[in-house]
Design a protein around this motif. Structure first.
Motif, mmCIF file in Angstrom:
data_model
loop_
_atom_site.group_PDB
_atom_site.id
_atom_site.type_symbol
_atom_site.label_atom_id
_atom_site.label_comp_id
_atom_site.label_asym_id
_atom_site.label_seq_id
_atom_site.Cartn_x
_atom_site.Cartn_y
_atom_site.Cartn_z
ATOM 1 N N ASP A 1 0.613 -1.310 0.209
ATOM 2 C CA ASP A 1 -0.172 -0.043 -0.301
ATOM 3 C C ASP A 1 0.633 0.595 -0.010
ATOM 4 O O ASP A 1 0.605 2.056 -0.332
ATOM 5 C CB ASP A 1 -0.581 0.246 1.482
ATOM 6 N N ILE A 2 2.405 1.258 0.671
ATOM 7 C CA ILE A 2 3.264 2.783 0.209
ATOM 8 C C ILE A 2 3.435 2.282 -1.516
ATOM 9 O O ILE A 2 3.366 3.139 -2.101
ATOM 10 C CB ILE A 2 4.323 1.946 1.159
ATOM 11 N N ALA A 3 3.881 1.709 -1.896
ATOM 12 C CA ALA A 3 4.221 1.038 -3.046
ATOM 13 C C ALA A 3 2.985 1.508 -4.232
ATOM 14 O O ALA A 3 3.974 2.212 -5.440
ATOM 15 C CB ALA A 3 5.100 -0.139 -3.061
ATOM 16 N N LEU A 4 1.790 1.424 -3.554
ATOM 17 C CA LEU A 4 1.356 2.048 -4.528
ATOM 18 C C LEU A 4 1.245 3.557 -4.886
ATOM 19 O O LEU A 4 0.727 4.167 -5.594
ATOM 20 C CB LEU A 4 -0.589 1.732 -3.462
ATOM 21 N N ASN A 5 1.390 4.673 -4.123
ATOM 22 C CA ASN A 5 2.744 5.551 -4.004
ATOM 23 C C ASN A 5 3.361 5.822 -5.002
ATOM 24 O O ASN A 5 3.661 7.123 -5.011
ATOM 25 C CB ASN A 5 1.750 5.963 -2.708
ATOM 26 N N TRP A 6 3.999 5.509 -5.635
ATOM 27 C CA TRP A 6 4.987 5.643 -6.677
ATOM 28 C C TRP A 6 4.637 6.580 -7.264
ATOM 29 O O TRP A 6 3.135 6.694 -7.915
ATOM 30 C CB TRP A 6 5.166 4.589 -7.908
ATOM 31 N N LYS A 7 5.769 7.438 -8.166
ATOM 32 C CA LYS A 7 5.759 8.621 -8.280
ATOM 33 C C LYS A 7 6.682 8.758 -9.987
ATOM 34 O O LYS A 7 7.178 8.104 -9.854
ATOM 35 C CB LYS A 7 6.425 10.138 -7.563
ATOM 36 N N PRO A 8 5.912 9.349 -10.778
ATOM 37 C CA PRO A 8 6.925 9.748 -11.975
ATOM 38 C C PRO A 8 8.034 10.467 -11.719
ATOM 39 O O PRO A 8 7.705 11.723 -10.543
ATOM 40 C CB PRO A 8 5.953 10.538 -12.925
ATOM 41 N N GLY A 9 9.202 10.114 -11.918
ATOM 42 C CA GLY A 9 10.139 11.208 -12.368
ATOM 43 C C GLY A 9 10.533 12.182 -13.222
ATOM 44 O O GLY A 9 11.548 12.617 -13.954
ATOM 45 N N GLY A 10 9.392 11.965 -14.033
ATOM 46 C CA GLY A 10 9.267 12.502 -15.375
ATOM 47 C C GLY A 10 7.741 12.245 -15.937
ATOM 48 O O GLY A 10 7.559 11.281 -16.140
ATOM 49 N N PRO A 11 7.770 13.085 -17.019
ATOM 50 C CA PRO A 11 6.407 12.501 -17.741
ATOM 51 C C PRO A 11 6.493 11.400 -17.710
ATOM 52 O O PRO A 11 7.652 10.951 -18.620
ATOM 53 C CB PRO A 11 5.985 13.106 -18.826
#
Length: 782
Positions: free
Chosen positions: A470-480
């Motif tokens: 459930d933490i990993a679901l919040n992965w973030k883009p490092g760019g488009p």
């Protein structure tokens, strides 16, 4: 030849080659240059590899005066960020890194550019090995056209003799993982043979196909290619690209007979065999006695250049820089393009590809052809043809923190602790690589994921670790990012719904997993701070939106975090230590930009394999102590189900670069109907973000649907005006961290009863509790 015998062949590699060692007592015995500047440069090479030094050489104007040989060098010296304004007026610093990974030096210069200070550096230089007594030089001037075969043979021999079993095995691999490929090239009989019918040893080739129409093994010619002499026949031989032809010739000279090449050892139009081979590609490369890495060139026709009477000549350029007293320095081959933006080459195609990323990663011993030079990399050492071996910097006896930056992705192969940070390094690099067919992303990652099951409790589901799910679901883009879609052209047979939007595998581009400060410290900006404290729902995975059977995903992070909050948890392999915020370690980490939990615990935990005091976590988690065991591999099902809270908020204005200079992808504010700023949202793609905004600076954007994943705190919801007012009142910097309790959320959109992730963000706890719906939403994520 003498140094080859000494360093590669028939005697042990010394810890420091005696001829090139340099103790402090020896400084006066070096032939002192008549020039003080040249003396500083040459004596800098006498420093220990772990001794950092910054020596002022004076202003550039002073270095350009006189008639010493160094004048021409400094006049034409190039730097990483291009030309330096008012170059002659700047101070030049001679820098010795002291990082235990190099004996090289470089030249640095810092200058003001408007309101910013810029530090720029040259490439790295080594002292040329000469005939001067006690000279610490180790650089060699090579034949510009031809590689010395004895060097490569020496590397293989030295690795066999000195490293033994350590380099014959692979971290996390077991004996039963070893396979014999279905087909191999028999280089003596010039044909394809059954892999099971030969010995265990074979060489693998890792290269870039490019757009070449090279010979490929297909069903209609497979039997012909298995006849002795087939590959020597003109109709087949002329279609072999140079890299494959050269590899066949080179491995024979290195005492090997069998070669594995994907285009010839996999039947390309046999879909069943193709899928089997793609899923075990990591085992093929891990099982090879060594791998030839053809990193030069844009395609398979570049070849392995530089072997006299076998291949085309190479074009190696080395330019020794003469100094006083007969000494000279030369730019080391591995950094030849650094510090030279005008002449530097674009990133090599080889390192851009996802398939070659996996091949390179799993090859336990490599002969790497790069920059018209060749070097050796194994589990223990890095040896370069232009450098005399020095075990102080060449050897890495299992120390993952000694790996250079370009090898960050290899850290997980040498660790036991299943952290998000280690996983983030590898998936961040992998996901920015290019795939001819984007839907091949899961297949190209399959080998990596299979081995990660031996580290992460519960394994991974579509690249997402179940112990931190459930933490990993919040992965973030490092760019488009770009959404990956399935097609009928790929051999992997992956369909679009098997590229789930909730997983980073469903998107192409650089991404990062969350830096959870509640688990470990991280060097991150104050506006990227995240701490995860509590799950908010239970997640299930299933094969289709209508599936009755659902498998519960069981993240364990919160269980062990809760236990360690009250007692010093006793998990096998872990030791508990008191943590002192006044210690040198804490102060040093603060100075280096590391962030800490909102409430720093009184104790930390260090696993048995940790080699440095910097390797610790705030709470322990289960670790596999028996490498012969692996966590159960779960079926890969692409849909998620959960009951969670939901809210609708409006898009506010874009957070621009002045407000958030560390941002890598656009962020926008989330606001309540009364325009109160209560959250932040990061879109996966620019096109999706543009749909939300009436205008980039608008204050009334579209309403977005958000669902909760976790509770915690964040520094992302930053009040810039408050920070400025505080700074004016107190005289302190405005960039003090502002931590707010929050819900971490996903932005979703629905299609045919299935929700798809479009982005992620955070909303203050107060706003979420007031704006969320009273009923939980039945969420199906695809």
């Amino acid at each position: 030849m003498e140094y080859l015998q000494r360093y590669y062949g028939w005697v042990d590699l010394p810890v420091v080659p005696e001829r090139f060692s340099f103790a402090a007592s020896d400084v006066d015995t070096v032939l002192s240059p008549t020039c003080a500047v040249c003396a500083k440069i040459t004596q800098c090479f006498s420093l220990g590899v772990d001794e950092e030094a910054n020596i002022s050489l004076g202003t550039v104007d002073s270095l350009l005066s006189g008639e010493c040989l160094h004048v021409h060098f400094f006049k034409n010296l190039k730097f990483l960020y291009g030309k330096i304004p008012k170059y002659e007026e700047q101070e030049l610093i001679l820098h010795h890194p002291g990082e235990s990974t190099t004996t090289a030096i470089q030249f640095e210069c810092s200058y003001r550019d408007g309101h910013r200070w810029i530090l720029t550096s040259s490439a790295q230089f080594e002292l040329v090995a000469g005939h001067i007594v006690h000279s610490p030089g180790r650089a060699l001037i090579l034949d510009p056209s031809w590689i010395d075969f004895e060097v490569i043979r020496g590397w293989i021999s030295a690795c066999d003799r000195l490293h033994g079993y350590q380099c014959k095995t692979f971290p996390l691999f077991q004996e039963e993982d070893r396979i014999q490929p279905r087909f191999l090239i028999d280089t003596l009989q010039d044909c394809i043979v059954e892999g099971e019918g030969v010995g265990l040893e074979y060489v693998a080739l890792s290269y870039t196909w490019g757009q070449t129409r090279n010979l490929r093994n297909e069903s209609k010619i497979c039997q012909e290619l298995r006849k002795p002499g087939a590959l020597a026949q003109e109709r087949f031989h002329k279609r072999l690209p140079s890299t494959i032809r050269d590899a066949i010739a080179v491995i024979q000279c290195l005492g090997q007979r069998y070669l594995w090449v994907d285009s010839l050892c996999i039947v390309q139009d046999d879909e069943q065999q193709m899928r089997v081979e793609l899923n075990q590609m990591h085992r093929v490369y891990a099982g090879a006695v060594f791998t030839i890495i053809a990193a030069d060139g844009a395609d398979a026709n570049h070849g392995l250049r530089g072997f006299k009477n076998l291949t085309a000549p190479r074009l190696l350029q080395q330019q020794p820089i003469p100094l006083a007293a007969g000494e000279s320095i030369v730019q080391d081959v591995k950094s030849r393009n650094l510090g030279d933006p005008e002449d530097s080459q674009p990133e090599k195609v080889y390192y851009d590809r996802a398939w070659t990323f996996q091949e390179n990663l799993f090859s336990r011993r490599k002969i790497i052809f790069e920059d018209n030079s060749v070097h050796w990399r194994c589990q223990y050492s890095d040896w370069y043809e232009d450098l005399i071996p020095d075990s102080r910097v060449d050897d890495r006896p299992g120390d993952i923190w000694a790996l250079p930056g370009k090898y960050l992705a290899e850290q997980w192969l040498h660790t036991s602790v299943p952290t998000l940070s280690i996983l983030s390094d590898i998936v961040g690099q992998y996901n920015s690589k290019i795939l001819t067919f984007p839907e091949d992303a899961p297949s190209a990652f399959a080998g990596i994921q299979a081995i990660l099951h031996r580290i992460y409790p519960g394994g991974l589901t579509y690249g997402m670790p179940e112990n931190f799910f459930d933490i990993a679901l919040n992965w973030k883009p490092g760019g488009p990012l770009t959404r990956r879609q399935g097609s009928t052209k790929s051999q992997s047979g992956v369909r679009s719904y098997e590229l789930p939007s909730w997983s980073w595998l469903g998107w192409a581009g650089r991404i990062g997993l969350p830096n959870d400060l509640e688990f470990e410290t991280a060097p991150t900006g104050i506006m990227n701070i995240e701490g995860y404290t509590m799950p908010v729902t239970t997640w299930y995975t299933m094969s289709s939106p209508n599936s009755v059977e659902r498998r519960r995903i069981q993240p364990t992070w919160h269980e062990y975090k809760s236990m360690s909050d009250h007692i010093a948890t006793d998990l096998p392999g872990w030791r508990c230590y008191p943590y002192d915020t006044g210690s040198h370690l804490h102060v040093k980490r603060q100075q280096r930009g590391y962030q800490f939990p909102r409430a720093i615990p009184e104790r930390c935990y260090r696993f048995a394999s940790a080699r440095h005091e910097t390797q610790f976590q705030w709470y322990p988690i289960p670790v596999l102590l028996d490498r012969c065991f692996q966590w159960p591999i779960q079926s890969q099902t692409p849909f998620l189900y959960a009951q969670t809270s939901r809210a609708f908020l409006q898009i506010g204005s874009v957070i621009d670069e002045k407000e958030d200079p560390s941002r890598r992808a656009p962020r926008v504010r989330l606001v309540k109907p009364d325009s109160q700023y209560v959250g932040v949202l990061q879109s996966n793609s620019l096109s999706d973000l543009e749909k939300l905004l009436y205008h980039p600076k608008s204050t009334a954007g579209k309403r977005v649907e958000l669902v909760a994943t976790c509770k915690g705190y964040t520094g992302q919801i930053f009040d810039y005006e408050l920070a400025k007012r505080t700074a004016e009142a107190t005289g302190q910097t405005p960039w003090s961290r502002q931590l707010k309790d929050c819900y971490f959320v996903l932005w979703i959109e629905w299609e045919d009863g299935v929700a798809y992730r479009q982005g992620c963000g955070a909303v203050t706890t107060e706003a979420w509790e007031s704006e969320k719906e009273t009923e939980l939403v039945e969420l199906i994520l695809g």
